[in-house]
Motif scaffolding. Structure first.
Motif, short mmCIF file in Angstrom:
data_model
loop_
_atom_site.label_atom_id
_atom_site.label_comp_id
_atom_site.label_asym_id
_atom_site.label_seq_id
_atom_site.Cartn_x
_atom_site.Cartn_y
_atom_site.Cartn_z
N PRO A 1 -8.53 -3.19 3.50
CA PRO A 1 -7.27 -3.93 3.60
C PRO A 1 -7.31 -4.86 4.81
O PRO A 1 -7.85 -4.50 5.87
N ASN A 2 -6.75 -6.06 4.63
CA ASN A 2 -6.74 -7.01 5.74
C ASN A 2 -5.58 -6.67 6.70
O ASN A 2 -4.79 -5.75 6.44
N GLU A 3 -5.48 -7.41 7.78
CA GLU A 3 -4.49 -7.11 8.80
C GLU A 3 -3.06 -7.16 8.26
O GLU A 3 -2.24 -6.29 8.59
N ALA A 4 -2.76 -8.13 7.42
CA ALA A 4 -1.41 -8.23 6.85
C ALA A 4 -1.10 -7.04 5.95
O ALA A 4 0.02 -6.50 5.97
N GLU A 5 -2.07 -6.60 5.16
CA GLU A 5 -1.87 -5.45 4.28
C GLU A 5 -1.68 -4.17 5.10
O GLU A 5 -0.83 -3.34 4.76
N VAL A 6 -2.45 -4.03 6.18
CA VAL A 6 -2.31 -2.86 7.04
C VAL A 6 -0.92 -2.85 7.68
O VAL A 6 -0.25 -1.81 7.70
N ARG A 7 -0.46 -3.99 8.17
CA ARG A 7 0.88 -4.06 8.78
C ARG A 7 1.95 -3.75 7.75
O ARG A 7 2.94 -3.08 8.04
N TRP A 8 1.78 -4.23 6.52
CA TRP A 8 2.73 -3.99 5.44
C TRP A 8 2.83 -2.49 5.16
O TRP A 8 3.92 -1.93 5.07
N MET A 9 1.67 -1.83 5.07
CA MET A 9 1.67 -0.38 4.84
C MET A 9 2.27 0.35 6.04
O MET A 9 3.04 1.30 5.86
N GLU A 10 1.92 -0.07 7.24
CA GLU A 10 2.47 0.58 8.44
C GLU A 10 3.99 0.49 8.47
O GLU A 10 4.66 1.44 8.87
N GLY A 11 4.54 -0.64 8.05
CA GLY A 11 6.00 -0.78 7.98
C GLY A 11 6.61 0.23 7.02
O GLY A 11 7.64 0.84 7.32
N HIS A 12 5.97 0.42 5.88
CA HIS A 12 6.44 1.42 4.92
C HIS A 12 6.38 2.82 5.52
O HIS A 12 7.32 3.61 5.38
N LEU A 13 5.27 3.12 6.17
CA LEU A 13 5.09 4.46 6.72
C LEU A 13 6.07 4.73 7.86
O LEU A 13 6.59 5.86 7.98
N GLN A 14 6.36 3.72 8.66
CA GLN A 14 7.36 3.88 9.72
C GLN A 14 8.75 4.13 9.13
O GLN A 14 9.50 4.98 9.63
N PHE A 15 9.08 3.42 8.07
CA PHE A 15 10.38 3.61 7.42
C PHE A 15 10.48 5.04 6.87
O PHE A 15 11.49 5.71 7.06
N ILE A 16 9.44 5.48 6.19
CA ILE A 16 9.43 6.84 5.63
C ILE A 16 9.59 7.88 6.75
O ILE A 16 10.39 8.81 6.63
N ALA A 17 8.85 7.71 7.83
CA ALA A 17 8.93 8.65 8.95
C ALA A 17 10.33 8.66 9.55
O ALA A 17 10.84 9.72 9.93
N ALA A 18 10.98 7.50 9.61
CA ALA A 18 12.35 7.42 10.14
C ALA A 18 13.34 8.16 9.25
O ALA A 18 14.42 8.54 9.71
N GLN A 19 12.97 8.39 8.00
CA GLN A 19 13.82 9.15 7.07
C GLN A 19 13.55 10.65 7.18
O GLN A 19 14.02 11.43 6.36
N GLN A 20 12.78 11.03 8.18
CA GLN A 20 12.43 12.44 8.42
C GLN A 20 11.60 13.03 7.28
O GLN A 20 11.73 14.21 6.95
N VAL A 21 10.76 12.21 6.66
CA VAL A 21 9.86 12.67 5.61
C VAL A 21 8.48 12.84 6.24
O VAL A 21 7.95 11.90 6.84
N ASP A 22 7.92 14.03 6.10
CA ASP A 22 6.59 14.33 6.64
C ASP A 22 5.54 13.79 5.68
O ASP A 22 5.42 14.26 4.54
N LEU A 23 4.78 12.81 6.14
CA LEU A 23 3.77 12.18 5.29
C LEU A 23 2.59 13.10 4.98
O LEU A 23 1.74 12.76 4.16
N ASN A 24 2.53 14.25 5.61
CA ASN A 24 1.51 15.25 5.29
C ASN A 24 1.98 16.23 4.22
O ASN A 24 1.20 17.06 3.78
N ASP A 25 3.24 16.13 3.83
CA ASP A 25 3.85 17.09 2.90
C ASP A 25 4.23 16.38 1.60
O ASP A 25 5.24 15.70 1.53
N SER A 26 3.41 16.57 0.59
CA SER A 26 3.65 15.89 -0.69
C SER A 26 4.97 16.32 -1.33
O SER A 26 5.59 15.53 -2.05
N SER A 27 5.42 17.54 -1.07
CA SER A 27 6.71 17.99 -1.62
C SER A 27 7.85 17.19 -1.03
O SER A 27 8.79 16.81 -1.74
N GLN A 28 7.78 16.93 0.28
CA GLN A 28 8.82 16.11 0.91
C GLN A 28 8.81 14.69 0.36
O GLN A 28 9.87 14.09 0.15
N ILE A 29 7.63 14.15 0.11
CA ILE A 29 7.55 12.80 -0.46
C ILE A 29 8.12 12.81 -1.87
O ILE A 29 8.86 11.89 -2.26
#
Length: 152
Positions: A16-44
């Protein structure tokens, strides 16, 4: 006698290029802010259900395009797989499309997380598919049960 159709080559992979990495990081930050553990597939999976049910609760004529939700959830699902397995983020390109995916070089397993989410979203399936698929992929990769080429 008819000629056999030409064999289509499998997808090619790039990082993934830099823009794609930043795009994914934005998604992951949003998910984390929702108190969803990205290591826990049940929470996702539970978060998927909350987002889908919220979207479905809007009158059909006023619903927004679900693509942003699908990409958000697909990124979370893919990241969960990356964190638990040997899968890594790639950009997979073939004659039909270029998309973010997760891939394991050893087994050649290829998963398109956003496509998996989109398919279940349109079918209004529960979020149980996320922990179910995650557990299956983790088990099969750990037991080397994927033989190349096995594209999911």
């Amino acid at each position: 006698m008819t000629a056999a159709p030409p064999e289509t080559a499998g997808p090619t992979f790039t990082e993934p290029n830099e823009a794609e990495v930043r795009w994914m990081e934005g998604h992951l930050q949003f998910i984390a802010a929702q108190q969803v553990d990205l290591n826990d597939s049940s929470q996702i999976g539970e978060f998927y259900e909350r987002v889908l049910n919220s979207w479905l609760s809007d009158p059909e004529e006023s619903r927004t395009d679900p693509s942003d939700f699908i990409n958000l959830l697909g990124t979370a699902f893919g990241e969960c797989l990356v964190r638990q397995t040997s899968l890594r983020w790639v950009v997979a390109s073939d004659e039909l499309a270029t998309e973010l995916a997760v891939h394991d070089d050893r087994s050649d397993l290829l998963v398109y997380p956003a496509n998996a989410v989109a398919k279940r979203w349109t079918e209004r399936q529960s979020g149980d598919f996320i922990p179910g698929m995650t557990q299956d992929i983790v088990m099969r990769l750990s037991q080397n049960q994927y033989a190349p080429p096995d594209h999911a």
